[in-house]
Design an enzyme around this catalytic site. Structure first.
Site, PDB file in Angstrom:
ATOM      1  N   ARG A  71       0.824  -1.223   0.000  1.00 32.90           N
ATOM      2  CA  ARG A  71       0.000   0.000   0.000  1.00 32.90           C
ATOM      3  C   ARG A  71       0.854   1.268   0.000  1.00 32.90           C
ATOM      4  O   ARG A  71       0.430   2.312  -0.507  1.00 32.90           O
ATOM      5  CB  ARG A  71      -0.940  -0.006   1.216  1.00 32.90           C
ATOM      6  CG  ARG A  71      -2.042   1.075   1.159  1.00 32.90           C
ATOM      7  CD  ARG A  71      -2.997   0.922   2.333  1.00 32.90           C
ATOM      8  NE  ARG A  71      -4.138   1.837   2.230  1.00 32.90           N
ATOM      9  CZ  ARG A  71      -4.442   2.752   3.130  1.00 32.90           C
ATOM     10  NH1 ARG A  71      -3.690   2.900   4.212  1.00 32.90           N
ATOM     11  NH2 ARG A  71      -5.506   3.525   2.972  1.00 32.90           N
ATOM     12  N   ILE A  97      -7.795   7.589  -0.648  1.00 32.23           N
ATOM     13  CA  ILE A  97      -7.638   6.149  -0.814  1.00 32.23           C
ATOM     14  C   ILE A  97      -8.412   5.511   0.335  1.00 32.23           C
ATOM     15  O   ILE A  97      -8.290   5.935   1.481  1.00 32.23           O
ATOM     16  CB  ILE A  97      -6.140   5.759  -0.802  1.00 32.23           C
ATOM     17  CG1 ILE A  97      -5.957   4.242  -0.888  1.00 32.23           C
ATOM     18  CG2 ILE A  97      -5.407   6.315   0.394  1.00 32.23           C
ATOM     19  CD1 ILE A  97      -4.495   3.828  -1.021  1.00 32.23           C
ATOM     20  N   SER A  98      -9.256   4.530   0.034  1.00 28.84           N
ATOM     21  CA  SER A  98     -10.133   3.933   1.047  1.00 28.84           C
ATOM     22  C   SER A  98      -9.345   3.279   2.171  1.00 28.84           C
ATOM     23  O   SER A  98      -8.225   2.800   1.976  1.00 28.84           O
ATOM     24  CB  SER A  98     -11.054   2.882   0.404  1.00 28.84           C
ATOM     25  OG  SER A  98     -11.946   3.480  -0.500  1.00 28.84           O
ATOM     26  N   ALA A  99      -9.958   3.248   3.356  1.00 28.93           N
ATOM     27  CA  ALA A  99      -9.359   2.545   4.493  1.00 28.93           C
ATOM     28  C   ALA A  99      -9.244   1.058   4.148  1.00 28.93           C
ATOM     29  O   ALA A  99     -10.146   0.492   3.516  1.00 28.93           O
ATOM     30  CB  ALA A  99     -10.211   2.730   5.735  1.00 28.93           C
ATOM     31  N   PRO A 100      -8.160   0.405   4.554  1.00 31.44           N
ATOM     32  CA  PRO A 100      -7.977  -1.013   4.220  1.00 31.44           C
ATOM     33  C   PRO A 100      -9.141  -1.916   4.628  1.00 31.44           C
ATOM     34  O   PRO A 100      -9.487  -2.840   3.891  1.00 31.44           O
ATOM     35  CB  PRO A 100      -6.689  -1.370   4.969  1.00 31.44           C
ATOM     36  CG  PRO A 100      -5.915  -0.085   4.973  1.00 31.44           C
ATOM     37  CD  PRO A 100      -6.946   0.976   5.176  1.00 31.44           C
TER      38      PRO A 100
END
Length: 251
Positions: A71, A97-100
């Site tokens: 990431r 960027i989206s949270a994992p």
């Protein structure tokens, strides 16, 4: 009269050059060691993050895919130290960027497997597409559409750097899907739409699955299945917060 050198004597200039070279080599070696140490630390942080996400019941196949995706290669340099914190990160132009954990949830709901053709709306930095690329494998393909040109370049650069050849980044209005490569086995939208865009429903294969956040201030993650006869079935999977989908069928 020029000064004579005894056998084995080295000029001052040559000695200085050799000294500089030695200093430069030591500096390069030290930098290389620091880079290796940083890489090792990032890998450990990634492993810890994926373990934490796994506690909440994410699919093992998805977790393994996320473990293979670095990431930190998909965030701006200033955000690198936060790459393995379970939170969204800003990537510029009002986008994130989206949270994992959200990436894991959406990939779970998509039921991705080898050989599937996927359409993603909202490429961002390319991270989510990379995870899906791992899940569909070399025999599958991910098409990801982004409307912001600098982010298209950023995502392409990141995916190339990370070695993903089964992901194509496209500059277009994602709210209209991408009809040139339709139909798709799976469609995922990483931004919230006011309603489910009709072109996306049309481009979804019978038997396919779509995941899309719907709503303005109050958003819900919606899972859509198109049965073999083409009938649409919707299922709400909880509240979420995403940036808005911009375009003809967006806000």
């Amino acid at each position: 009269m020029p000064e004579r050198k005894e056998k084995g004597q080295v000029s001052v200039g040559a000695a200085e050059d050799r000294g500089k070279k030695g200093h430069s080599e030591k500096k390069d070696k030290r930098k290389q060691e620091e880079n290796q140490e940083e890489l090792h630390q990032l890998e450990e942080m990634r492993e810890r993050l994926i373990r934490r996400i796994g506690i909440h019941g994410a699919d093992e196949k998805v977790l393994k895919a996320m473990l293979r995706v670095p990431r930190h290669l998909f965030v701006p340099e200033y955000a690198k130290k936060g790459a393995y914190i379970d939170t969204p990160l800003e990537i510029g132009f009002g986008q994130t960027i989206s949270a994992p954990h959200m990436v894991a949830i959406m990939c779970d709901l998509l039921e991705l497997s080898e050989g599937l053709k996927v359409l993603e709306i909202g490429a961002g930095s390319g991270y989510n597409a990379a995870v899906m690329g791992e899940l569909v494998g070399k025999s599958g393909h991910v098409y990801t559409v982004e409307r912001i040109e600098p982010l298209v370049d950023f995502a392409r650069e990141n995916l190339k750097k990370a070695g993903y050849e089964n992901v194509t980044v496209l500059l277009d209005d994602g709210s209209m899907g991408y009809s040139k490569c339709a139909p798709y086995d799976r469609i995922v939208v990483t931004c919230a739409a006011p309603d489910i865009p009709e072109p996306l429903l049309e481009q979804l294969k019978p038997g396919g699955i779509m995941i899309i956040p719907v709503g303005d201030y109050i958003q819900e993650l919606v899972r859509i299945k198109k049965d073999p006869e083409g009938k649409i079935h919707e299922e709400k999977r909880g509240g979420v917060v995403f940036v808005p989908l911009i375009g003809k069928y967006g806000f």
